[in-house]
Design a protein around this motif. Structure first.
Motif, PDB file in Angstrom:
ATOM      1  N   SER A  37      30.276  -5.918   3.527  1.00  0.00           N
ATOM      2  CA  SER A  37      29.160  -5.911   3.848  1.00  0.00           C
ATOM      3  C   SER A  37      29.428  -4.350   4.931  1.00  0.00           C
ATOM      4  O   SER A  37      30.753  -3.665   4.666  1.00  0.00           O
ATOM      5  CB  SER A  37      29.077  -7.000   5.162  1.00  0.00           C
ATOM      6  OG  SER A  37      30.678  -6.779   5.706  1.00  0.00           O
ATOM      7  N   VAL A  64      26.992  -8.235   0.934  1.00  0.00           N
ATOM      8  CA  VAL A  64      26.102  -8.792   2.512  1.00  0.00           C
ATOM      9  C   VAL A  64      25.357  -7.334   2.410  1.00  0.00           C
ATOM     10  O   VAL A  64      25.902  -5.814   2.762  1.00  0.00           O
ATOM     11  CB  VAL A  64      26.654  -9.088   3.468  1.00  0.00           C
ATOM     12  CG1 VAL A  64      25.904  -9.073   4.654  1.00  0.00           C
ATOM     13  CG2 VAL A  64      27.564 -10.250   3.360  1.00  0.00           C
ATOM     14  N   GLU A  66      21.784  -5.311   4.220  1.00  0.00           N
ATOM     15  CA  GLU A  66      20.726  -5.575   5.364  1.00  0.00           C
ATOM     16  C   GLU A  66      20.725  -4.215   6.115  1.00  0.00           C
ATOM     17  O   GLU A  66      21.502  -2.891   5.997  1.00  0.00           O
ATOM     18  CB  GLU A  66      21.881  -6.215   6.272  1.00  0.00           C
ATOM     19  CG  GLU A  66      22.026  -7.643   6.469  1.00  0.00           C
ATOM     20  CD  GLU A  66      22.795  -7.877   7.634  1.00  0.00           C
ATOM     21  OE1 GLU A  66      21.609  -8.825   8.722  1.00  0.00           O
ATOM     22  OE2 GLU A  66      24.251  -7.446   7.943  1.00  0.00           O
ATOM     23  N   GLY A  86      19.246  -9.672   3.492  1.00  0.00           N
ATOM     24  CA  GLY A  86      18.533 -10.200   4.745  1.00  0.00           C
ATOM     25  C   GLY A  86      17.338  -9.584   4.974  1.00  0.00           C
ATOM     26  O   GLY A  86      16.837  -9.259   3.773  1.00  0.00           O
ATOM     27  N   ASP A 135      18.226 -15.489   5.984  1.00  0.00           N
ATOM     28  CA  ASP A 135      17.240 -14.187   7.241  1.00  0.00           C
ATOM     29  C   ASP A 135      18.869 -13.883   8.377  1.00  0.00           C
ATOM     30  O   ASP A 135      18.543 -13.344   8.932  1.00  0.00           O
ATOM     31  CB  ASP A 135      17.199 -16.012   8.546  1.00  0.00           C
ATOM     32  CG  ASP A 135      15.471 -16.060   8.057  1.00  0.00           C
ATOM     33  OD1 ASP A 135      15.005 -14.651   7.377  1.00  0.00           O
ATOM     34  OD2 ASP A 135      14.965 -17.576   8.012  1.00  0.00           O
ATOM     35  N   ASP A 136      20.103 -14.591   7.039  1.00  0.00           N
ATOM     36  CA  ASP A 136      20.823 -14.168   8.393  1.00  0.00           C
ATOM     37  C   ASP A 136      22.033 -14.101   7.205  1.00  0.00           C
ATOM     38  O   ASP A 136      23.523 -15.231   7.294  1.00  0.00           O
ATOM     39  CB  ASP A 136      22.418 -15.612   9.499  1.00  0.00           C
ATOM     40  CG  ASP A 136      22.734 -14.977  10.269  1.00  0.00           C
ATOM     41  OD1 ASP A 136      23.486 -14.127  10.425  1.00  0.00           O
ATOM     42  OD2 ASP A 136      23.193 -15.338  10.937  1.00  0.00           O
ATOM     43  N   PRO A 137      22.221 -13.637   6.503  1.00  0.00           N
ATOM     44  CA  PRO A 137      23.675 -13.015   5.364  1.00  0.00           C
ATOM     45  C   PRO A 137      24.870 -13.289   5.870  1.00  0.00           C
ATOM     46  O   PRO A 137      25.331 -13.165   4.724  1.00  0.00           O
ATOM     47  CB  PRO A 137      23.163 -11.948   4.552  1.00  0.00           C
ATOM     48  CG  PRO A 137      21.833 -11.070   5.733  1.00  0.00           C
ATOM     49  CD  PRO A 137      21.477 -11.736   6.572  1.00  0.00           C
ATOM     50  N   LEU A 138      25.144 -12.189   6.937  1.00  0.00           N
ATOM     51  CA  LEU A 138      26.166 -11.835   7.250  1.00  0.00           C
ATOM     52  C   LEU A 138      27.011 -13.792   7.523  1.00  0.00           C
ATOM     53  O   LEU A 138      28.368 -14.229   6.564  1.00  0.00           O
ATOM     54  CB  LEU A 138      26.345 -11.172   8.445  1.00  0.00           C
ATOM     55  CG  LEU A 138      28.749 -11.086   8.848  1.00  0.00           C
ATOM     56  CD1 LEU A 138      29.178 -10.506   7.392  1.00  0.00           C
ATOM     57  CD2 LEU A 138      28.202 -10.367   9.981  1.00  0.00           C
ATOM     58  N   ASN A 139      26.289 -14.387   7.994  1.00  0.00           N
ATOM     59  CA  ASN A 139      26.753 -15.968   8.455  1.00  0.00           C
ATOM     60  C   ASN A 139      27.044 -16.738   6.565  1.00  0.00           C
ATOM     61  O   ASN A 139      27.874 -17.454   6.841  1.00  0.00           O
ATOM     62  CB  ASN A 139      26.188 -16.590   9.595  1.00  0.00           C
ATOM     63  CG  ASN A 139      26.676 -16.051  11.146  1.00  0.00           C
ATOM     64  OD1 ASN A 139      27.814 -15.668  10.833  1.00  0.00           O
ATOM     65  ND2 ASN A 139      26.088 -15.702  11.347  1.00  0.00           N
ATOM     66  N   MET A 140      26.263 -16.768   6.456  1.00  0.00           N
ATOM     67  CA  MET A 140      25.661 -17.086   5.055  1.00  0.00           C
ATOM     68  C   MET A 140      27.061 -16.987   4.155  1.00  0.00           C
ATOM     69  O   MET A 140      27.585 -17.995   3.138  1.00  0.00           O
ATOM     70  CB  MET A 140      24.049 -17.350   4.467  1.00  0.00           C
ATOM     71  CG  MET A 140      24.218 -17.107   3.159  1.00  0.00           C
ATOM     72  SD  MET A 140      24.019 -19.276   3.166  1.00  0.00           S
ATOM     73  CE  MET A 140      22.685 -19.728   3.193  1.00  0.00           C
ATOM     74  N   ARG A 142      30.083 -15.755   4.909  1.00  0.00           N
ATOM     75  CA  ARG A 142      31.061 -16.009   4.967  1.00  0.00           C
ATOM     76  C   ARG A 142      31.383 -17.694   4.865  1.00  0.00           C
ATOM     77  O   ARG A 142      32.130 -17.077   4.605  1.00  0.00           O
ATOM     78  CB  ARG A 142      30.805 -15.926   6.867  1.00  0.00           C
ATOM     79  CG  ARG A 142      31.614 -14.476   7.101  1.00  0.00           C
ATOM     80  CD  ARG A 142      31.588 -13.518   8.571  1.00  0.00           C
ATOM     81  NE  ARG A 142      31.792 -12.551   9.356  1.00  0.00           N
ATOM     82  CZ  ARG A 142      31.706 -12.125  10.437  1.00  0.00           C
ATOM     83  NH1 ARG A 142      30.963 -12.761  10.742  1.00  0.00           N
ATOM     84  NH2 ARG A 142      32.175 -10.952  10.139  1.00  0.00           N
TER      85      ARG A 142
END
Length: 186
Positions: A37, A64, A66, A86, A135-140, A142
């Protein structure tokens, strides 16, 4: 490089090509997943040995995107086994024809042609199913990387066998490898 969880290595995509390649090599020693990322807007430099390294590593790449996506980001999304974008991820490069061969290898000829003819290759990768827009690519990313740590390397080996071997040999390899991994009798 920061560890997210055991066997998941998080790597900053904004590093210079040589440093990025070194981070990938170091992480490949123990990680089952790479979570890549950061700044994906960079071009691809002359020292881009990381492309071949990432294509052949046994670790599963998760990318990721964004914000602005340049040629490096597009290559990373093509090389990823899982890629998340994102809502603000957008193509910011001048051209992407130099990735035609990589796109054909990873997507097949039809989707590669569609990407090559598109003025927005990020949207083309989403349409082809190579990238998921969330909507929340980093948390998805991870969460997916952590969930796959137990099977990531087996998945990569199987996909590589399917890519590189005739179908009957790939299926035989898959059956043998799964039997060895699960300790079944061969």
């Amino acid at each position: 490089m920061v560890g997210v969880a055991p066997l998941v290595a998080e790597i900053d995509a904004g590093l210079a090509d040589a440093a990025f390649g070194a981070a990938l090599r170091q992480a490949a020693r123990g990680a089952s997943c790479f979570l890549i990322s950061g700044d994906l807007s960079a071009p691809i430099g002359r020292d881009a040995e990381w492309i071949a390294l990432l294509a052949e590593t046994p670790a599963l790449p998760v990318v990721v995107a964004e914000g602005a996506v340049g040629l490096r980001g597009l290559a990373l999304m093509l090389l990823a086994d899982l890629a998340f974008a994102g809502p603000d991820a957008r193509w910011a490069g001048p051209e992407h024809a130099s990735l035609s061969e990589l796109a054909a290898i990873r997507l097949g000829p039809l989707a590669a042609r569609q990407m090559a003819m598109s003025s927005d290759p990020v949207a083309a990768l989403v349409a082809a199913g190579q990238v998921a827009r969330v909507d929340d690519p980093l948390n998805m990313a991870r969460a997916q990387a952590v969930a796959l740590t137990g099977t990531a390397q087996r998945l990569r080996r199987g996909w590589r066998a399917a890519r590189d071997l005739p179908s009957d040999e790939a299926l035989t390899y898959g059956g043998w490898f799964n039997a060895v991994e699960t300790k079944e009798e061969v």
